[in-house]
Design an enzyme around this catalytic site. Structure first.
Site, PDB file in Angstrom:
ATOM      1  NE  ARG A  15      -1.067   2.451   2.899  1.00  0.00           N
ATOM      2  CZ  ARG A  15      -0.472   3.534   3.376  1.00  0.00           C
ATOM      3  NH1 ARG A  15      -0.383   4.623   2.642  1.00  0.00           N
ATOM      4  NH2 ARG A  15       0.082   3.533   4.573  1.00  0.00           N
ATOM      5  CG  ASP A  16       3.260   4.292   3.034  1.00  0.00           C
ATOM      6  OD1 ASP A  16       3.333   5.176   2.159  1.00  0.00           O
ATOM      7  OD2 ASP A  16       3.433   4.530   4.240  1.00  0.00           O
ATOM      8  CG  HIS A 209       7.609   7.600   5.279  1.00  0.00           C
ATOM      9  ND1 HIS A 209       7.387   7.109   4.019  1.00  0.00           N
ATOM     10  CD2 HIS A 209       6.450   7.418   5.959  1.00  0.00           C
ATOM     11  CE1 HIS A 209       6.133   6.664   3.937  1.00  0.00           C
ATOM     12  NE2 HIS A 209       5.543   6.843   5.098  1.00  0.00           N
ATOM     13  CB  CYS A 240       2.720  10.338   1.531  1.00  0.00           C
ATOM     14  SG  CYS A 240       1.044  10.988   1.559  1.00  0.00           S
TER      15      CYS A 240
END
Ligand code: HMG
Ligand code: MG
Length: 299
Positions: A15-16, A209, A240
């Protein structure tokens, strides 16, 4: 100082990691990646998101990913859901768990989910009710906990209040997102010291991150403060779409190497994990950005 004996890894790469990819990755490749991660021993995999596909086109096929997966018993296949509509999509394809996401910065909230922090929390309420009725656990993310790309410094007290609101509405755990990777070990400890005044450490996870190369030292600092759930992304993929310049999460391979060195059990077969990371890196036509993967490949 005591370290946890076991750490749960929440793999967010599918996902990320993949939400920000320009190169379109087929559903079949996503499924293969998720199955390889489960095979390597990961027990919680964020497999996709049910957001507006116009905003994040790379996640538009999340229904197909969930329905195409061969599920491994004992593995939780989770999905990011911003509102009731997202939850209903996740429920229709039997996601094991969902995650709602807010932020500690108003500007980031507007850019990311097109509403204020308060409105985002209001939008979660019907979702929480529906999830409770369906017996689906809900995780909560708070973004920008150590800094915002638009507003700069973020107050730990604000993070604490939002985390508490999300726990009060029924999230079982809050993942603290350093969305742009600006935190260092010192402010990780300061943040956690503030949060644990009213939130038990077992209800907190960390999500770093690695933009400034601080993710592993931040994780170590969090472990010393009693955190035992850590998010990571295979091959360090990601970023993101609403935080320009932010790089991927800490690489899962590097996290496992750290935990192995500390004799902390995380239940992962490193070689299979390396194979999964090398597989997706090859599909994306790029070098695996995990230092551990690079070092072990060159051995
Ligand atoms: P909006 O445009 O304000 O929504 O989006 P709206 O309620 O006004 O609806 C507008 C349109 O969106 C409508 O369709 C809705 O049906 C549709 P139209 O009538 O125009 O055809 N819509 C949806 N479609 C599919 N699924 C849904 C859904 N909801 C509404 N669930 C919304 C609000 C939140 C949906 C939007 O802003 C959005 O999708 N944003 C994307 C957010 C995102 O995915 N960001 C990246 C993930 S967060 C992250 O990476 C941080 C994290 O990793 C932690 C960290 O690192 O800090 C978690
Ligand atoms: Mg993230």
């Amino acid at each position: 100082m005591s370290l946890p004996k076991q750490v749960k890894i929440v793999e967010v790469g599918p996902r990320d990691g993949l939400q920000n990819e320009q190169l379109s990755i087929s559903t079949a490749i996503k499924i293969e990646l998720i199955e390889r991660l489960a095979d390597a021993g990961i027990r919680s995999i964020e497999a996709g998101s049910f957001v507006n596909p116009k905003w994040v086109p790379a996640m538009a096929d999340s229904e197909d990913v969930f329905t195409g997966l061969k599920r491994k018993p004992g593995v939780s296949y989770t999905a990011l859901t911003p509102n009731l509509k997202g939850f209903e999509r996740a429920l229709s394809v039997n996601a094991s768990e969902v995650a709602v996401f807010s932020a500690a910065s108003e500007t980031f909230s507007q850019k990311n989910i097109n509403c204020s922090i308060d409105t985002s929390l209001q939008r979660f309420l019907p979702l929480m009710k529906a999830a409770k009725a369906a017996g689906i656990p809900v995780r909560g993310y708070v973004s920008c906990v150590l800094g915002c790309p638009y507003e700069g410094d973020v107050s730990a007290e604000k993070v604490r209040q939002i985390a508490l609101s999300m726990l009060d509405m029924g999230c079982y755990e809050i993942s603290l997102g350093d969305t742009i990777g600006v935190g260092t070990a010192g402010n990780v400890i300061a943040l956690l010291n503030c949060l644990v005044q009213t939130i038990p450490t077992k209800k907190l996870a960390v999500h770093f991150h690695d933009t400034y190369g601080q993710a592993l030292s931040n994780i170590y600092a969090a472990l010393t403060a009693g955190i035992s759930v850590v998010d990571s992304s295979i091959a360090g993929l990601g970023g993101c779409p609403y935080a320009a310049g932010a790089s991927g999460n800490v690489a899962t391979e590097d996290l496992v190497y750290l935990l192995n060195g500390l004799n902390i059990d995380c239940g992962i077969a490193l070689q299979k994990l390396l194979d999964a990371g090398n597989y997706i890196s090859a599909q994306l036509d790029r070098d695996n950005s995990s230092k551990t993967a690079q070092a072990l490949r060159n051995k």
